[in-house]
Design an enzyme around this catalytic site. Structure first.
Site, PDB file in Angstrom:
ATOM      1  CD  GLU A  13     -37.483  -6.237  10.315  1.00 14.35           C
ATOM      2  OE1 GLU A  13     -38.537  -5.639  10.087  1.00 14.35           O
ATOM      3  OE2 GLU A  13     -36.402  -5.954   9.753  1.00 14.35           O
ATOM      4  CD  GLU A  40     -41.415   1.580   5.397  1.00 13.12           C
ATOM      5  OE1 GLU A  40     -41.824   1.966   4.287  1.00 13.12           O
ATOM      6  OE2 GLU A  40     -41.707   0.492   5.906  1.00 13.12           O
ATOM      7  CB  CYS A  84     -41.419  -3.040   7.245  1.00 11.86           C
ATOM      8  SG  CYS A  84     -42.560  -1.970   6.366  1.00 11.86           S
ATOM      9  CE  LYS A 141     -30.074  -3.116  -6.189  1.00 12.40           C
ATOM     10  NZ  LYS A 141     -30.518  -4.485  -5.781  1.00 12.40           N
TER      11      LYS A 141
HETATM   12  O1  6OD Z   1     -48.139   0.901   2.350  1.00 10.34           O
HETATM   13  C1  6OD Z   1     -47.181   1.646   2.253  1.00 10.34           C
HETATM   14  O2  6OD Z   1     -47.225   2.749   1.729  1.00 10.34           O
HETATM   15  C2  6OD Z   1     -45.859   1.202   2.779  1.00 10.34           C
HETATM   16  N1  6OD Z   1     -44.886   2.131   2.698  1.00 10.34           N
HETATM   17  C3  6OD Z   1     -45.662  -0.034   3.276  1.00 10.34           C
HETATM   18  C4  6OD Z   1     -44.443  -0.491   3.750  1.00 10.34           C
HETATM   19  C5  6OD Z   1     -44.270  -1.782   4.057  1.00 10.34           C
HETATM   20  C6  6OD Z   1     -42.985  -2.311   4.393  1.00 10.34           C
HETATM   21  O3  6OD Z   1     -42.728  -3.508   4.314  1.00 10.34           O
END
Ligand code: 6OD
Length: 472
Positions: A371, A245, A279, A171
């Site tokens: 944030e 995450e 992030c 999604k």
């Molecule tokens: O580069 C990556 O593998 C990753 N998981 C980046 C995450 C970024 C979040 O905004």
């Protein structure tokens, strides 16, 4: 491409459900009409994934790894189309899209093909006993993807989920449906078995129907802490494994011993890349007092020449601007930015905000605790290393941190004391896909990357055999 975006279920486009618009963030003009998944669409997508699951899981891992490489080849063959689709959805700079977002999509499939194919099984011997572990896929995984790095983050999850033997329902964000739609087309073109990868579009309610669906066995999500907590509650009754995450309020620590040019360069990247909509972006900078004034002046000067990137939506821009207003109302010193740029062209209909550097607010200000996810950082001076570490750790979040220093001992000492899942020293967002990736505190649960991803996307069964010794 994709003026109309359909779902992708069982290897076929499914143009069902109400239509909603997706906008170009650069101009605010509608770029796509997207079908929104309702319960019946989600049911069918999950059913297609369930039907495909046993056959896909039964393939030898080397065969699934071959499919991952074919997907990577397919991405490379449609590179320019993917770049165009991702830019139209996000307003990202062309250079970033060509060098980071789309190549990482192919790399995500290749890397996990390699890691999975080479992964040894474990066996443990004691006299008369052999224990060994087999890993099985979870079944059907819901892959819920955010709008900031849509293709990169979708493939980051799909690579390991698929090679581990799961089938998936993706999604994407309602703001950025294009690259998922194109990946679905690539899957059809390369002949990936129908139902292995399915895509449903929509807003939060479509995501909610998906994650709580009884046919979904595990959920992977990157996005806000609030949404992560909502998903966790809604899957609690079925005790579904989740990998999250989530948000960050990432700190950067700049020590006076650093090469200032390099530190300013690095901080410009870590604060302003993707308009601050990663992030991992730094929103809190702590700078040793000896260099504080000079650092702020240099960062502000460089920020003033950063090309603004649009926020993803009008709504998100309002949120970011509300923090700009809060900072002003609390008496922050604005070193640069703080408003909306005027271009005198079509971009004035888009969702831009100015790259912004501020200082002077207390640690308790919401500007320093929440944030923002925009091109803004607050800079605070510190006097000692211990104070810097304490300030950085004084946060509900713990995703990433950066340390800028020329002192090797200090680099290790500070990096090991920071409460974050990821610490970069004298660099930012340098990635090795084999390393664990994720956050502590409100920044998430679990780690993806390397074998940790394969662990999440599969479950071990330990088999223990008593070995009878023949009479001698
Ligand atoms: O580069 C990556 O593998 C990753 N998981 C980046 C995450 C970024 C979040 O905004």
């Amino acid at each position: 491409m994709f003026e109309q975006v359909a779902h992708f279920i069982g290897g076929q486009p499914v143009a069902e459900g109400k239509i909603f618009p997706a906008y170009d963030p650069v101009t605010g003009v509608v770029v796509r009409q997207v079908h929104e998944a309702d319960r019946s669409v989600v049911d069918r997508a999950v059913a297609a994934a369930r039907q495909a699951a046993p056959g896909w899981a039964a393939l030898p891992v080397a065969e699934r790894a071959r499919w991952m490489r074919r997907l990577a080849d397919g991405i490379e063959a449609r590179f320019d189309d993917l770049v165009a689709v991702e830019i139209a959805d996000t307003g990202k700079p062309v250079e970033q899209t060509r060098t980071l977002d789309i190549p990482r999509g192919a790399a995500n499939f290749r890397a996990f093909a390699e890691i999975a194919a080479q992964r040894p099984d474990s066996a443990f011997h004691l006299p008369g006993v052999l224990s060994y572990t087999v890993r099985r896929p979870m079944g059907v995984v819901a892959v819920v993807v955010p709008w900031n790095l849509p293709f990169l983050l979708m493939t980051w999850k799909l690579g390991p989920a698929l090679v581990a033997g799961n089938t998936v329902v993706v999604k994407p964000s309602e703001n950025t449906p294009g690259s998922a739609a194109l990946l679905a087309e690539i899957c059809a073109d390369i002949g990936l078995p129908p139902g292995v990868l399915n895509v449903v579009h929509g807003y939060g309610p479509a995501g909610q129907l998906l994650v709580e669906h009884e046919g979904v066995d595990a959920v992977t999500f990157t996005g806000s802490t609030r949404t992560g907590a909502t998903i966790m509650k809604s899957v609690a009754d079925r005790v579904k494994p989740v990998s999250f995450e989530l948000g960050g309020k990432n700190a950067g620590l700049v020590f006076a011993d650093v090469d200032l040019d390099k530190a300013v360069d690095g901080c410009v990247r870590s604060v302003f890349t993707n308009g601050g909509q990663v992030c991992l972006c730094t929103e809190r900078l702590y700078v040793e007092r000896l260099i504080f004034e000079e650092f702020c002046a240099r960062l502000a000067e460089r920020a003033g020449s950063v090309t603004p990137q649009p926020m993803i939506s009008a709504e998100h821009r309002e949120k970011v601007l509300s923090y700009y207003e809060l900072a002003k109302s609390e008496g922050a010193q604005i070193h640069t930015g703080g408003g909306v740029p005027q271009f005198g062209d079509a971009r004035d209909g888009g969702y831009f905000v100015e790259p912004t550097v501020i200082s002077g607010l207390p640690a308790t200000s919401r500007v320093n605790t929440e944030e923002i996810f925009g091109p803004i950082c607050h800079v605070t001076p510190f006097d000692t290393e211990a104070e810097a570490v304490a300030l950085a750790n004084d946060s509900d979040y713990g995703l990433a941190a950066t340390v800028w220093t020329s002192n090797l001992d200090r680099a290790h000492r500070v990096a090991q004391r920071l409460e974050a899942g990821l610490v970069w020293v004298n660099t930012w967002y340098l990635r090795d896909l084999r390393t664990p990736f994720g956050g502590v505190k409100l920044s998430g649960i679990g780690r993806e990357g390397g074998t940790q991803s394969l662990d999440f996307y599969s479950e071990p069964t330990t088999i223990t055999i008593k070995l009878e010794q023949p009479d001698e």
